[in-house]
Design a protein around this motif. Structure first.
Motif, short mmCIF file in Angstrom:
data_model
loop_
_atom_site.label_atom_id
_atom_site.label_comp_id
_atom_site.label_asym_id
_atom_site.label_seq_id
_atom_site.Cartn_x
_atom_site.Cartn_y
_atom_site.Cartn_z
N PRO A 350 42.80 49.91 4.34
CA PRO A 350 42.10 48.64 4.55
C PRO A 350 41.66 47.96 3.25
CG PRO A 350 41.32 50.29 6.10
CD PRO A 350 42.18 51.01 5.12
N LEU A 351 41.50 48.74 2.18
CA LEU A 351 41.04 48.15 0.92
C LEU A 351 42.12 47.31 0.24
CD1 LEU A 351 38.95 51.09 -0.58
CD2 LEU A 351 38.11 48.94 0.37
N LEU A 352 43.35 47.35 0.74
CA LEU A 352 44.39 46.48 0.20
C LEU A 352 44.11 45.01 0.53
CD1 LEU A 352 47.67 48.49 0.87
CD2 LEU A 352 46.64 47.99 -1.34
N ASP A 353 43.18 44.77 1.44
CA ASP A 353 42.79 43.39 1.78
C ASP A 353 41.46 43.01 1.13
OD1 ASP A 353 45.01 42.86 3.41
OD2 ASP A 353 44.07 43.90 5.11
N ASP A 354 40.98 43.82 0.20
CA ASP A 354 39.69 43.56 -0.44
C ASP A 354 39.76 42.24 -1.23
OD1 ASP A 354 37.10 45.45 -1.18
OD2 ASP A 354 37.51 43.92 -2.68
N PRO A 355 38.69 41.45 -1.24
CA PRO A 355 38.72 40.19 -1.99
C PRO A 355 38.71 40.38 -3.51
CG PRO A 355 36.55 40.57 -1.02
CD PRO A 355 37.46 41.61 -0.45
N ALA A 356 38.36 41.56 -3.98
CA ALA A 356 38.29 41.81 -5.43
C ALA A 356 39.62 42.38 -5.93
CB ALA A 356 37.16 42.78 -5.75
N ALA A 357 40.17 41.74 -6.96
CA ALA A 357 41.46 42.18 -7.49
C ALA A 357 41.41 43.60 -8.04
CB ALA A 357 41.92 41.21 -8.58
N GLY A 358 40.30 43.97 -8.67
CA GLY A 358 40.20 45.32 -9.24
C GLY A 358 40.24 46.40 -8.18
N VAL A 359 39.63 46.16 -7.05
CA VAL A 359 39.64 47.13 -5.96
C VAL A 359 41.05 47.29 -5.41
CG1 VAL A 359 38.71 47.68 -3.68
CG2 VAL A 359 37.25 46.58 -5.39
N VAL A 360 41.73 46.18 -5.17
CA VAL A 360 43.09 46.23 -4.64
C VAL A 360 44.03 46.91 -5.63
CG1 VAL A 360 45.03 44.83 -3.83
CG2 VAL A 360 42.69 44.20 -3.21
#
Length: 473
Positions: A350-360
């Motif tokens: 699910p974190l592939l949809d995170d709004p933060a580029a660093g997290v993705v």
């Protein structure tokens, strides 16, 4: 060198025509002097029978004693060593030609070289040494260039602090390194001045040199008060790490604990060393910080620090941080789970949809080893232009890692992506795509995808790629 004039003449030709030296060159730029030296002999590099163009238009006078500054500059760069040697003797009339004397000190002809070196020793003083330092150090990298560097060092060792300070602010890092080495050797800078230089200079060599020298010069506890705050507050991690390590020597190991959560891995490692030497466990500090998963002030460095010195049992603390509102904390939690080899595909997906580029980005790296287990259709949806760029990029990386038709389909679909770099990466992926060895034949879908990307191939390469995939036609 300066731009050619409207009539297309080069600086060399303009000098031959009598244009003043300062109107032709930026005399403060060492590159312009080196370019002039090469340009004057342009034709002679490949055939000594031909003269450079400027000699046809305005040949040098037979007696160089009659040459002006511009013509003498050409003579100092001439292809004939005898003319260069005579020009060195005559150049004493024009101090502005000293940069060319510096170049001639590394000349490949012995007599020219010796004459230039004698003249440089006569004329080089503290004032012009500061101006010539960039050129001398540049020439010093040549096979016979050490003489000029030695001469520069002798002069600057006798120079005032004010003269040397000009070199500390030079734009060329080689000049700053040279100046600070002289200052360290001569002990002309106090420890707090060296610490300030280590904290402010952008060059890592200067940072290490000055930080090490500042700490080596300390002899009492009072001196640490002037130096350590500068090192610990530095923006660059190398200087901060030197300051953190020095805390143990200063008897202030407890002050290293806040740096356990530093944004730099190097600083965190130094802080853990100091804390351990004081008999404490850094892992306990990290666990205490990460237990407060709702703390908005939790430093991201503390999260990844737990993974750097913790155990797999600490993964539970990191999983609890994935919903944290700070993107830096979420990204470091994912990186920490990967470091502990605890990345779970279903929980991280699910974190592939995170709004933060660093997290993705961290999530994509963590999922790469298991990319083939991810649903291809689910990833393809995330390559749509409606998604944010960092999500499209992460999905493409994972599809590319899967290989086969899904990788080709994702790459071809991104050939019209609004982001130019993503389009370029997609094109490279198509060009290097080959069918897996265990698949003998593909259907019409692959042929259609290759046809849509035919602009990336020659006709022969496209036919070959279709043949490899077993596509008819």
């Amino acid at each position: 060198m300066r731009d050619d004039t409207v009539d297309g003449t080069t600086p060399t030709v303009r000098l031959a025509g009598g244009t003043p030296l300062r109107s032709t060159l930026d005399v403060a730029d060492p590159d312009e002097w080196l370019a002039l030296d090469a340009d004057v002999r342009e034709a002679a590099w490949y055939d000594l029978r031909f003269q450079p163009g400027w000699e046809h238009q305005a040949p040098l006078p037979v007696d160089l004693n009659q040459a002006d500054e511009s013509r003498l500059a050409l003579a100092l760069c001439h292809r004939d060593g005898r003319i260069r040697q005579e020009a060195v003797v005559q150049s004493t009339r024009y101090p502005g030609l000293l940069p060319l004397i510096v170049i001639r000190c590394a000349d490949w002809v012995g007599p020219v070289r010796e004459s230039a070196r004698y003249l440089l020793c006569e004329l080089l003083d503290a004032g012009c040494a500061v101006d010539l330092a960039p050129l001398i150090l540049r020439v010093g990298r040549r096979a016979r260039g050490a003489f000029g560097v030695d001469a520069l060092e002798k002069v600057l060792r006798r120079a005032s602090r004010e003269r040397l300070a000009v070199l500390f602010a030079a734009p060329e890092r080689t000049v700053r390194r040279f100046a600070y080495r002289l200052a360290v050797d001569s002990r002309s800078l106090r420890p707090h001045e060296l610490a300030r230089a280590a904290a402010q200079d952008e060059d890592t060599v200067v940072q290490d040199l000055c930080a090490t020298a500042a700490l080596a010069a300390l002899c009492d506890e009072e001196a640490y008060e002037d130096v350590l705050p500068l090192l610990l507050a530095a923006g660059n991690p190398r200087t901060r790490s030197a300051g953190v390590t020095a805390l143990r020597r200063a008897g202030r190991s407890e002050s290293a604990e806040p740096f356990l959560g530093d944004r730099s891995a190097l600083v965190r490692a130094c802080a853990r060393y100091v804390v351990r030497q004081a008999g404490k466990d850094p892992a306990a500090w990290y666990r205490e910080r990460c237990t407060a998963s709702a703390d908005p002030e939790l430093p991201p460095g503390a999260v990844i620090g737990l993974a750097e010195c913790g155990e797999r049992a600490d993964a539970g603390l990191l999983w609890a941080l994935l919903p944290h509102r700070a993107a830096g904390v979420r990204a470091r939690a994912v990186a920490g789970l990967r470091a502990l080899d605890c990345a779970d595909m279903e929980r991280l997906r699910p974190l592939l949809d995170d709004p933060a580029a660093g997290v993705v980005r961290e999530t994509a790296v963590a999922l790469l080893p298991t990319a083939h287990e991810l649903p291809a259709d689910w990833l393809l949806e995330r390559t749509s232009s409606e998604r944010q760029r960092h999500i499209r990029l992460a999905a493409f990386r994972l599809l590319d890692a899967q290989g086969g038709v899904v990788a080709l389909k994702a790459a071809v679909g991104l050939l019209r992506d609004p982001d130019v770099r993503l389009r370029s990466w997609a094109g490279q992926s198509v060009q290097r795509w080959h069918p897996p060895a265990d698949v003998r034949r593909y259907g019409a879908e692959v042929g259609e995808l290759l046809d849509r990307s035919r602009h990336l191939f020659s006709d022969h390469a496209l036919r070959l790629r279709k043949w490899e995939a077993g596509v008819d036609g």
